[in-house]
Design an enzyme around this catalytic site. Structure first.
Site, PDB file in Angstrom:
ATOM      1  N   ASN A   1      63.706  19.617  23.722  1.00  0.00           N
ATOM      2  CA  ASN A   1      63.207  18.467  24.309  1.00  0.00           C
ATOM      3  C   ASN A   1      62.546  18.070  25.176  1.00  0.00           C
ATOM      4  O   ASN A   1      61.306  17.224  25.116  1.00  0.00           O
ATOM      5  CB  ASN A   1      64.815  17.663  24.395  1.00  0.00           C
TER       6      ASN A   1
ATOM      7  N   GLU B   1      54.718  50.989  19.341  1.00  0.00           N
ATOM      8  CA  GLU B   1      54.304  51.981  20.455  1.00  0.00           C
ATOM      9  C   GLU B   1      52.756  52.398  20.227  1.00  0.00           C
ATOM     10  O   GLU B   1      52.041  52.859  21.417  1.00  0.00           O
ATOM     11  CB  GLU B   1      55.131  53.232  19.852  1.00  0.00           C
TER      12      GLU B   1
ATOM     13  N   HIS C   1      59.737  53.210  23.529  1.00  0.00           N
ATOM     14  CA  HIS C   1      59.669  54.799  22.824  1.00  0.00           C
ATOM     15  C   HIS C   1      61.412  55.153  22.772  1.00  0.00           C
ATOM     16  O   HIS C   1      61.789  55.713  21.759  1.00  0.00           O
ATOM     17  CB  HIS C   1      59.392  55.654  23.825  1.00  0.00           C
TER      18      HIS C   1
END
Lengths: 695, 153
Positions: free
Chosen positions: A430, A68, A46
């Site tokens: 990795n 939102e 917000h």
């Protein structure tokens, strides 16, 4: 208004919010039912939306708004978090990040987010699939019978409201008028929303919440609201907010709701027209006593919105990195002068001068500590993007991986932090790709289904260690050697005599990759050698510890800083060199008789073992010094990892803090020399890179 | 169309050379030089120029001329080209002149023993003075040095 001055602030804060969004989303993913996390996420989103809208980044605001909406449903328990919702929200976050990135680089922050927006809207709609048929029923259009209820509802909003009524909630239509002399009407409106959102949900408002936040409204606004509270009580509460002139709260039943929704979005404009005169009418009978009360309250009330959304105030300030660099440079100059003063004082032998210089030395040592600390950044600034990365990676590889980070508050110099990100990404990729086995393999090996990758950072002496440890398949010596032989990295002979540690180091050889099949993620044979090169260039080291079948630990050792180091200054004939203290094990003197020759190489005995004696004067062609002509030679024992060697030198000058300087761009990289420093007498001394001397 | 430029004039032996003034940062008397091992033969070492470490090259060495002892007249000209800062050791530097670029002519194949590619041209100043304009980016071109080195090996 010129927004440029706020731009950097906006970028900083946006990044903070995005980071917190990312972190909390990950938290939420591990405990999807914890609504308190959703609240935090919602607040961040917000605030971000508000900031973006204020700064005029419409796309950013629009996308945040859609996210939102979804979050809002979740936090009001209208929607349960599911995997695809997480994925979509994460995609949204990525898009937001790239937009902010674009803004940072001077762009407009524009991006085509329609796909994500559509996906988000679909999620919001997914809440009630029956919405469409219900709305379709309302074709027999009838004008809304109450003028002030003219704000349109789309199908979805209607469905939500309708459902709420069916579920026994109250659906209220609230019409709020703000006093016309109000200075900060957006703030007042915000307070109303804030109040309402505490005990229910605002489904739709006119003008839109965005417009209200930007003060794009007259002195009234209307909204649909779902709650369980008593309308009269609510009205009383809204009127309790200062400078609110009037609040009409009407409860809607299913029938009126239907009529309203039929009016449709088209009537919105009409509604606006109706709403405006209404507010004027009612502006007349403003109660006088309340007005006074209002202005009293105005100051404290105005602060409220500023507080919400932002974190607990910390006692820190943001400083431009360049200023810190300048500070560091100035301090380096001072350090050079200090050394010079020390030298002069010891020559002059004046008691008062010596005392002053000593005091100055103490103060500047403290100052140095502080300056160095200022530039220290917690490794968290690099680590914080890893949970997300590991999550995505594990998902794409169809593995289950927990990333456990410890010591994220460990601090490193910014110069090191800037460089360390990529190597760590490589190592983590990795670990997840090659280290942790697929779920099936793990189960058959009797391991828990979910692999664990530990990412640890900790201080030790003058170094920071960063370890990446997983409980995966480990490194098999034979496999590594087989590949190395095939790729011609080593010969059979060499392979036979290699220690495990040496075999592990083969992983860092250029063009080496052990993965049988090439994957998206890693395993193209580039990566680990680059990692090693990068870390070495930072003055660090990588060590691998691995137990076949149990897991592997990549341990990265890094210097705390790159700009000031402690070094031993030595003389070689007329030349002076600096050797970083971090590489020095010991200093000593050997007699000519103690130097032995093995295979034509000179060796000296050091603590029971023979170590090579390296002739700096020969390597660097120093003309006026040759240790062979001396009966006794000073040596410095240096180390690289576990291995040792001795450097034959002429004379020790002493230990000093030196400031690293580059040799300039013109000179090519010189083997054995890592840079230069300026000594107290103004002369340049070269800094040795002892790692090069140990093969 | 040509333009007026300011040129720093310095000497190597009896020849006079010119470098455009805007490429020159400063001219210094000889400073203590720290030898840098294992680098190009003509690199004398590095100096500390007000806190910045700058490599210096002997221009005589660079052009393959016979090297001489440094004297009171010896100067280090610090130039900045392509983000590189380098000091040139020259026999003397004592003049700044205005020069019209139209006066600069393409150099003959070899001037004063220096290959033509290091030169921008030759300008005639006064009655019997020849000014050799240096092409700094060629002088500092590292690729060519690397080729030279490998030929020597």
């Amino acid at each position: 208004m010129d927004m440029n001055q706020y731009l950097s602030m906006f970028i900083d804060e946006s990044n903070d919010h995005l980071q917190s969004l990312n972190e909390n989303m990950l938290l939420l993913e591990s405990s999807p039912t914890d609504l308190s996390i959703v609240q935090v996420i919602f607040r961040s989103a917000h605030t971000l939306k508000g900031m973006a809208a204020t700064m005029g980044f419409e796309d950013l605001a629009a996308l945040t708004h859609q996210m939102e909406n979804v979050l809002d449903l979740v936090r009001n328990e209208k929607l349960a978090m599911q995997d695809f919702i997480f994925d979509t929200l994460f995609k949204g976050l990525d898009a937001l990040e790239s937009m902010v990135q674009d803004i940072t680089e001077g762009g407009e922050g524009k991006a085509d987010v329609s796909a994500i927006v559509t996906a988000l809207q679909a999620i919001v709609r997914g809440e009630d699939p029956s919405a469409k048929p219900t709305a379709a029923n309302g074709q027999n259009a009838a004008p809304a019978n109450e003028a002030n209820k003219a704000i349109g509802l789309d199908e979805f909003q209607y469905a939500v409201l309708n459902q709420s009524i069916e579920a026994g909630h109250r659906v209220l239509y609230i019409d709020v008028h703000i006093r016309e002399n109000c200075q900060l009407k957006a703030v007042r409106a915000y307070m109303v929303f804030e109040l309402l959102e505490r005990s229910g949900e605002v489904v739709k408002s006119f003008p839109s919440t965005q417009d209200i936040e930007q003060e794009k409204f007259d002195f009234s606004f209307s909204l649909y609201y779902i709650t369980t509270k008593d309308p009269a009580e609510l009205q009383r509460q809204i009127m309790g907010i200062s400078e609110i002139e009037k609040a009409d709260v009407t409860e809607l039943d299913a029938e009126t709701l239907k009529q309203v929704s039929e009016a449709g979005a088209a009537s919105q404009e009409a509604a606006a027209a109706v709403a405006a005169p209404t507010s004027e009418d009612k502006g007349q009978d403003a109660p006088a006593p309340k007005q006074a009360q209002a202005s009293e309250k105005q100051a404290p009330a105005a602060k409220t919105p500023a507080k919400t959304g932002s974190a607990v105030p910390t006692r820190t300030i943001r400083v431009d990195i360049e200023r810190l660099d300048v500070l560091m440079n100035l301090f380096s100059e001072l350090l050079i002068d200090r050394v010079r003063l020390e030298q002069l004082a010891s020559e002059v032998q004046n008691h008062a001068l010596t005392e002053t210089v000593e005091h100055m030395t103490r103060v500047s040592t403290d100052l140095q500590d502080i300056v160095m600390k200022l530039r220290m950044v917690p490794v968290d600034t690099v680590f914080n993007r890893f949970p997300r990365m590991v999550r995505d990676l594990a998902k794409s590889l169809d593995k289950k991986v927990d990333l456990i980070i410890t010591g994220a508050d460990t601090e490193l110099d910014r110069t090191v932090i800037d460089e360390i990100g990529d190597p760590l990404v490589h190592l983590l990729r990795n670990a997840v790709d090659h280290g942790v086995e697929p779920v099936a393999d793990r189960i058959s090996a009797g391991k828990p289904e979910t692999g664990t990758v530990h990412l640890r950072a900790f201080h030790s002496g003058n170094h920071v260690f960063i370890e990446i440890e997983e409980d995966g398949r480990g490194i098999y010596r034979d496999k590594v050697l087989k590949t190395a032989l095939k790729k011609g990295v080593v010969t059979e002979e060499q392979a036979a005599g290699m220690s495990d540690e040496e075999v592990h180091q083969l992983l860092f050889a250029p063009g080496f990759s052990t993965a049988e099949k090439i994957s998206d993620v890693s395993g193209r044979g580039v990566g680990l050698d680059v990692v090693k090169a990068k870390i070495t260039s930072l003055g660090g080291q990588v060590t691998i510890y691995s137990t076949p079948g149990k897991g592997t630990n990549f341990s990265v050792q890094l210097p705390l800083t790159l700009s000031i180091i402690a070094a031993m200054l030595v003389k070689m004939g007329s030349e002076k060199y600096a050797i970083p203290l971090s590489s020095i094990v010991e200093t000593g003197i050997v007699k000519k008789g103690q130097i032995r020759t093995v295979h034509g190489n000179k060796m000296v005995e050091f603590r029971g073992t023979l170590i090579p004696l390296i002739s700096l004067s020969r390597i660097f062609n120093i003309k006026d010094f040759d240790e062979n002509e001396e009966d006794e030679t000073e040596i410095i024992v240096i180390h690289k990892g576990e291995r040792l060697a001795a450097l034959a030198i002429d004379q020790f000058i002493g230990q000093n803090e030196i400031v690293l300087k580059s040799l300039g761009k013109y000179l090519p990289q010189i083997k054995g020399i890592s840079g230069a420093t300026i000594l107290g007498d103004g002369q340049v001394a070269l800094i040795l890179d002892p790692n090069v001397f140990i093969k | 169309m040509g333009e007026e430029i300011k040129v720093i004039v310095f000497k190597l032996g009896s020849e006079e050379y010119g470098i455009e003034v805007d490429k020159v940062q400063t001219i210094e008397r000889m400073l203590p030089i720290t030898r840098v091992p294992k680098t190009y033969a003509f690199v004398r070492g590095v100096i500390n120029l007000r806190g910045v470490v700058i490599p210096v090259i002997d221009l005589r060495g660079r052009f393959g001329l016979e090297e001489t002892e440094y004297t009171d007249q010896t100067r280090i000209i610090i130039v900045a080209v392509n983000e590189m800062e380098v000091g040139f050791i020259v026999d003397s530097a004592n003049d700044v002149i205005d020069l019209h670029t139209d006066k600069i002519e393409t150099p003959p194949e070899v001037v004063g023993g220096i290959k033509a590619k290091y030169l921008d041209g030759v300008a005639k100043i006064g009655d019997d003075r020849l000014l050799i304009m240096l092409n700094l980016s060629e002088v500092l071109n590292k690729n060519e040095i690397i080729q030279l080195e490998s030929l020597e090996e």
